[in-house]
Design a protein around this motif. Structure first.
Motif, PDB file in Angstrom:
ATOM      1  N   UNK A 134       0.823  -1.209   0.000  1.00  0.00           N
ATOM      2  CA  UNK A 134       0.000   0.000   0.000  1.00  0.00           C
ATOM      3  C   UNK A 134       0.860   1.264   0.000  1.00  0.00           C
ATOM      4  N   UNK A 135       2.033   1.195   0.607  1.00  0.00           N
ATOM      5  CA  UNK A 135       2.934   2.347   0.527  1.00  0.00           C
ATOM      6  C   UNK A 135       3.360   2.588  -0.920  1.00  0.00           C
ATOM      7  N   UNK A 136       3.682   1.516  -1.634  1.00  0.00           N
ATOM      8  CA  UNK A 136       4.080   1.667  -3.036  1.00  0.00           C
ATOM      9  C   UNK A 136       2.906   2.126  -3.897  1.00  0.00           C
ATOM     10  N   UNK A 137       1.697   1.654  -3.585  1.00  0.00           N
ATOM     11  CA  UNK A 137       0.523   2.070  -4.347  1.00  0.00           C
ATOM     12  C   UNK A 137       0.239   3.564  -4.178  1.00  0.00           C
ATOM     13  N   UNK A 138       0.400   4.074  -2.961  1.00  0.00           N
ATOM     14  CA  UNK A 138       0.068   5.470  -2.673  1.00  0.00           C
ATOM     15  C   UNK A 138       1.308   6.366  -2.654  1.00  0.00           C
ATOM     16  N   UNK A 139       2.434   5.860  -3.128  1.00  0.00           N
ATOM     17  CA  UNK A 139       3.651   6.664  -3.198  1.00  0.00           C
ATOM     18  C   UNK A 139       3.380   7.917  -4.032  1.00  0.00           C
ATOM     19  N   UNK A 140       3.793   9.098  -3.554  1.00  0.00           N
ATOM     20  CA  UNK A 140       3.367  10.360  -4.190  1.00  0.00           C
ATOM     21  C   UNK A 140       3.755  10.527  -5.653  1.00  0.00           C
TER      22      UNK A 140
END
Length: 311
Positions: A134-140
């Motif tokens: 999820x961090x990679x999905x929502x990475x800015x």
């Protein structure tokens, strides 16, 4: 007809043997519970009265750790408030979603079995993996969520999901719901399958529509199961820490910290909490959190004590 003394002695011997066998079967669980639950709790309460960093000799602090938590550590209470915000947001999304899917998939069709497996599968995925994904999905800048939003012309610039408290909390809630709704769906399905089908057959004969069946039959009969699901949901949600540590690590500026991740950082000198472990203070925080959790669960059990008693 009175039993003979021989039969009485034989029955008493059999009862004693069954009792001994029962205790022997329970012994491994009781020993594990004492070693891994009771002992750590006693250890935690003991050290909450000391100042100890794991290096210097411990010194008795009395109520100082508790006074510090209540009077000088506003960040702890901010993390507690943020925890309840996340729990409420999770409840609004996760429980209705799990119930809806349980009602839809509550049949013996093979295709439903397939979708049950699909929806349950996130539950068995490691929390650390979920946080990284999820961090990679929502990475800015390179995250797939921002790329999709721009592709559909919903935004022109990249959204910094982890640069704002509320956006970061939203990501935590979405990731937590994705991981947790499957197991609640299975619990609801189990509850639905315990409802006698004769009741639905009678309702069909009386011409009851689907919505009335759901609100007047399904929900009341599902209430005891829902009561247990909600209690487990509250406890597990308040204890959440690993997902936050992996996904945001409390950022930005510690505003997305939850109560257990905040306590964890003081215990293991992790992150921005402190450069030296504070076992005594973190133990005091854990004791305070445990008391708060006990009060919350107690109030919940008190308010729901009559749920399901009339059906």
């Amino acid at each position: 007809m009175r039993s003979s003394p021989e039969n009485t002695v034989k029955q008493s011997s059999i009862y004693r043997q069954d009792t001994v066998q029962s205790y022997l079967m329970l012994a491994p669980m009781l020993i594990g519970f004492a070693l891994f639950t009771i002992y750590p709790m006693v250890w935690l309460i003991r050290w909450s009265w000391f100042n100890y960093d794991g290096i210097s000799p411990p010194s008795f602090a009395g109520f100082d750790n508790y006074v510090r938590a209540f009077t000088r550590d506003s960040h702890y209470w901010d993390s507690l408030v943020n925890t309840f915000i996340i729990v409420i947001a999770k409840f609004v999304l996760e429980i209705p979603l799990a119930l809806f899917l349980a009602v839809v998939l509550n049949s013996g069709k093979k295709i439903n079995s397939f979708f049950r497996t699909v929806f349950f599968s996130p539950t068995i995925v490691s929390t650390a993996i979920v946080g990284i994904v999820f961090f990679l999905m929502f990475e800015p800048f390179l995250g797939s969520v921002n790329q999709l939003l721009k592709a559909f012309h919903l935004t022109e610039t990249n959204i910094n999901w982890f640069g704002n408290k509320w956006l970061a909390d939203l990501v935590i809630v979405i990731a937590s719901v994705w991981k947790g709704f499957g197991v609640n769906m299975i619990f609801f399905i189990m509850g639905l399958q315990n409802i006698p089908q004769e009741i639905y057959e009678c309702a069909d004969i009386d011409g009851v529509n689907k919505w009335t069946r759901f609100t007047k039959i399904t929900l009341p009969l599902l209430a005891p199961t829902g009561k247990v699901i909600m209690m487990l949901f509250i406890v597990n949600s308040i204890k959440m820490s690993d997902l936050v540590l992996v996904l945001t690590n409390g950022q930005p500026g510690g505003s997305t910290e939850v109560v257990m991740s905040y306590t964890f950082k003081y215990f293991f000198s992790y992150g921005a909490a402190d450069s030296i472990s504070q076992y005594g203070y973190s133990s005091a925080l854990a004791v305070i959190t445990a008391i708060i959790l006990t009060v919350v669960v107690g109030l919940y059990m008190r308010l729901t004590r009559n749920v399901g008693n009339y059906y």
